[in-house]
Design a protein around this motif. Structure first.
Motif, PDB file in Angstrom:
ATOM      1  N   LEU A  24     103.319  24.662  43.424  1.00 43.14           N
ATOM      2  CA  LEU A  24     103.653  25.019  44.800  1.00 43.14           C
ATOM      3  C   LEU A  24     103.638  23.798  45.706  1.00 43.14           C
ATOM      4  O   LEU A  24     104.298  23.789  46.753  1.00 43.14           O
ATOM      5  N   GLY A  25     102.885  22.759  45.333  1.00 44.54           N
ATOM      6  CA  GLY A  25     102.952  21.514  46.069  1.00 44.54           C
ATOM      7  C   GLY A  25     104.276  20.806  45.876  1.00 44.54           C
ATOM      8  O   GLY A  25     104.759  20.107  46.781  1.00 44.54           O
ATOM      9  N   ILE A  26     104.880  20.984  44.718  1.00 44.06           N
ATOM     10  CA  ILE A  26     106.215  20.412  44.484  1.00 44.06           C
ATOM     11  C   ILE A  26     107.250  21.142  45.326  1.00 44.06           C
ATOM     12  O   ILE A  26     108.091  20.525  45.993  1.00 44.06           O
ATOM     13  N   ALA A  27     107.204  22.462  45.323  1.00 46.78           N
ATOM     14  CA  ALA A  27     108.137  23.274  46.112  1.00 46.78           C
ATOM     15  C   ALA A  27     107.672  24.721  46.079  1.00 46.78           C
ATOM     16  O   ALA A  27     106.950  25.133  45.164  1.00 46.78           O
ATOM     17  N   PHE A  64      99.776  38.758  56.631  1.00 47.61           N
ATOM     18  CA  PHE A  64     100.667  37.613  56.840  1.00 47.61           C
ATOM     19  C   PHE A  64     100.383  36.982  58.194  1.00 47.61           C
ATOM     20  O   PHE A  64     100.149  37.665  59.190  1.00 47.61           O
ATOM     21  N   ARG A  65     100.424  35.663  58.223  1.00 50.25           N
ATOM     22  CA  ARG A  65     100.144  34.922  59.445  1.00 50.25           C
ATOM     23  C   ARG A  65     101.385  34.826  60.324  1.00 50.25           C
ATOM     24  O   ARG A  65     102.507  35.035  59.865  1.00 50.25           O
ATOM     25  N   ASP A  66     101.159  34.439  61.569  1.00 46.67           N
ATOM     26  CA  ASP A  66     102.233  34.493  62.566  1.00 46.67           C
ATOM     27  C   ASP A  66     103.127  33.259  62.525  1.00 46.67           C
ATOM     28  O   ASP A  66     103.373  32.609  63.545  1.00 46.67           O
ATOM     29  N   PHE A 105     102.479  30.251  52.755  1.00 47.31           N
ATOM     30  CA  PHE A 105     101.024  30.280  52.921  1.00 47.31           C
ATOM     31  C   PHE A 105     100.403  31.333  52.013  1.00 47.31           C
ATOM     32  O   PHE A 105      99.399  31.078  51.345  1.00 47.31           O
ATOM     33  N   PHE A 106     100.993  32.518  51.993  1.00 49.74           N
ATOM     34  CA  PHE A 106     100.458  33.607  51.183  1.00 49.74           C
ATOM     35  C   PHE A 106     100.434  33.213  49.706  1.00 49.74           C
ATOM     36  O   PHE A 106      99.437  33.442  49.006  1.00 49.74           O
ATOM     37  N   ALA A 107     101.529  32.622  49.203  1.00 48.11           N
ATOM     38  CA  ALA A 107     101.601  32.253  47.788  1.00 48.11           C
ATOM     39  C   ALA A 107     100.595  31.159  47.442  1.00 48.11           C
ATOM     40  O   ALA A 107      99.918  31.225  46.412  1.00 48.11           O
ATOM     41  N   MET A 110     100.655  25.050  58.834  1.00 48.24           N
ATOM     42  CA  MET A 110     100.270  25.855  57.679  1.00 48.24           C
ATOM     43  C   MET A 110      99.206  25.154  56.846  1.00 48.24           C
ATOM     44  O   MET A 110      98.223  25.767  56.409  1.00 48.24           O
ATOM     45  N   ASN A 111      99.347  23.853  56.642  1.00 41.52           N
ATOM     46  CA  ASN A 111      98.392  23.142  55.803  1.00 41.52           C
ATOM     47  C   ASN A 111      97.087  22.866  56.539  1.00 41.52           C
ATOM     48  O   ASN A 111      96.025  22.827  55.907  1.00 41.52           O
ATOM     49  N   VAL A 112      97.139  22.714  57.854  1.00 36.73           N
ATOM     50  CA  VAL A 112      95.896  22.691  58.627  1.00 36.73           C
ATOM     51  C   VAL A 112      95.183  24.031  58.487  1.00 36.73           C
ATOM     52  O   VAL A 112      93.967  24.099  58.283  1.00 36.73           O
ATOM     53  N   ASP A 113      95.946  25.126  58.582  1.00 34.93           N
ATOM     54  CA  ASP A 113      95.359  26.466  58.454  1.00 34.93           C
ATOM     55  C   ASP A 113      94.771  26.698  57.063  1.00 34.93           C
ATOM     56  O   ASP A 113      93.754  27.384  56.917  1.00 34.93           O
ATOM     57  N   LEU A 114      95.408  26.143  56.028  1.00 35.61           N
ATOM     58  CA  LEU A 114      94.854  26.274  54.680  1.00 35.61           C
ATOM     59  C   LEU A 114      93.466  25.644  54.592  1.00 35.61           C
ATOM     60  O   LEU A 114      92.534  26.232  54.034  1.00 35.61           O
TER      61      LEU A 114
END
Length: 390
Positions: A152-155, A176-178, A186-188, A230-234
């Motif tokens: 998932l980091g690749i795509a 699901f986020r806004d 994000f979900f995956a 999204m990655n900050v939220d992760l």
């Protein structure tokens, strides 16, 4: 097992009828279909009403975004054991629900399954293999990484929320986020980090590409900005797990390692700036204290002689030398004639595990040990003590 399919609908009067009919005629039909019209300004509601079926619940709301429509539909499917998502311009292949159910039955610890998909045009025809979008998707599925987070980091190989089918309680616990563009991504990623995502290597979804796809709307910097958020939220969402779980830390490292090198819409430079801004307020003493606060008992990575990535790289190189030596050894070839050579398993998930398996197989092989005694040792891989060609 009760199955509900939820469909967020927005300005797809041309496609919603086919989407609904494809769901209702599944080999394992859903028990319920919930359609939430998210403030369409065309005749989408009329097109959906035209598909008369008692299993279909059709509701409308003022435009609030796909994430809101999805979360509302999932909440309404309170009696469902499993939930499938379908965007109103996409299509299920006829056996999708049945195949996804079987996959989850085989792996009780999994919560979500995604499948391969086919890209179709606005008329429903598959895109030619030479089309750049089809070539991109094919390359993504060929670029399989050792772990799902790294892949998932690749795509985002799942591509769309339409490709998510899973246990209802997991969807309810992970709304699901806004986001406008990346709520599916994000979900995956979150499901993969929790080790709850599995794949089904069959093309069971048709994803429609057309001029009105959400991903194509808005200013060009909107998507990279949202990927940054999204990655900050992760990191925010997984902060407690990162403190407690070496496994999740390893998966997160796999994801970010691949992401920084591959994902087209992720910009590492502003991401590093955002991280740095959180530390700039610390004094030298505070920074030192923060680093010293990491307990080696909870963070065994601090004690590792080599980083996991370096160990994996070295193990991969050793595996390649080992397999080359075994393949080129006439002693081992003679042993294969008599059925005496070791059976080498190379399908372990990591190079370290594959190397350990090779060593174990060779150590257990009387034929290999005889070759060692006779002096047929591969000089460039002494750590494996591999038989060299005569």
């Amino acid at each position: 097992m009760s199955v509900a399919v939820v469909i967020p609908l927005f300005n797809h009067e041309r496609y919603i009828g086919d989407a609904l009919r494809g769901v209702l005629t599944q080999t394992r039909p859903p028990d319920r279909v919930i359609v939430i019209d998210d403030g369409s300004t065309d005749h989408s509601l009329d097109a959906a009403r035209a598909v008369a079926d008692s299993r279909v619940t059709l509701l409308s709301q003022q435009n609030a975004g796909a994430h809101h429509a999805l979360n509302r539909a999932i909440a309404l499917a309170a009696d469902a054991d499993f939930i499938g998502i379908l965007n109103s311009d996409d299509l299920y292949e006829s056996g999708r629900i049945a195949a996804c159910l079987r996959r989850l039955e085989l792996e009780p610890s999994a919560a979500v399954v995604a499948t391969r998909l086919t890209l179709i045009d606005e008329n429903g025809a598959p895109l030619p293999a030479a089309d750049p979008r089809a070539r991109w998707l094919a390359s993504v599925w060929q670029a399989r990484a050792p772990s799902l987070p790294a892949w998932l980091g690749i795509a985002n190989f799942t591509k769309t929320t339409s490709n998510l089918f899973g246990r209802a309680e997991y969807f309810r616990a992970h709304p699901f986020r806004d986001y406008r563009y990346v709520h599916d991504y994000f979900f995956a990623v979150a499901a993969a980090l929790e080790d709850r995502l599995v794949l089904l290597d069959e093309e069971l979804l048709r994803y429609r590409v057309h001029g009105a796809n959400t991903i194509k709307s808005g200013p060009t910097e909107k998507l990279p900005r949202e990927v940054l958020r999204m990655n900050v939220d992760l990191l925010r969402a997984f902060s407690p797990s990162l403190a407690e779980s070496p496994e999740i830390r390893a998966r997160m490292a796999d994801y970010f390692r691949a992401l920084s090198l591959n994902y087209a819409d992720f910009r590492i430079e502003p991401f590093l700036h955002l991280i740095a801004t959180q530390f700039v307020v610390l004094s030298d003493a505070e920074a030192q204290s923060l680093c010293e606060s990491l307990d080696p008992a909870r963070f065994p990575e601090l004690l590792a002689a080599k980083s996991r990535a370096l160990r994996e790289s070295l193990a991969q190189a050793s595996c390649e030398r080992a397999l080359e030596a075994l393949a080129s050894s006439r002693w081992m070839a003679l042993g294969r004639v008599f059925g005496a050579s070791p059976r080498l398993m190379t399908d372990a998930p990591t190079a370290e595990a594959r190397l350990a398996g090779l060593r174990k197989a060779c150590a257990a092989s009387a034929w290999y040990r005889l070759g060692e005694k006779l002096g047929f040792v591969y000089p460039e891989a002494q750590d494996m003590r591999l038989s060299h060609s005569l």
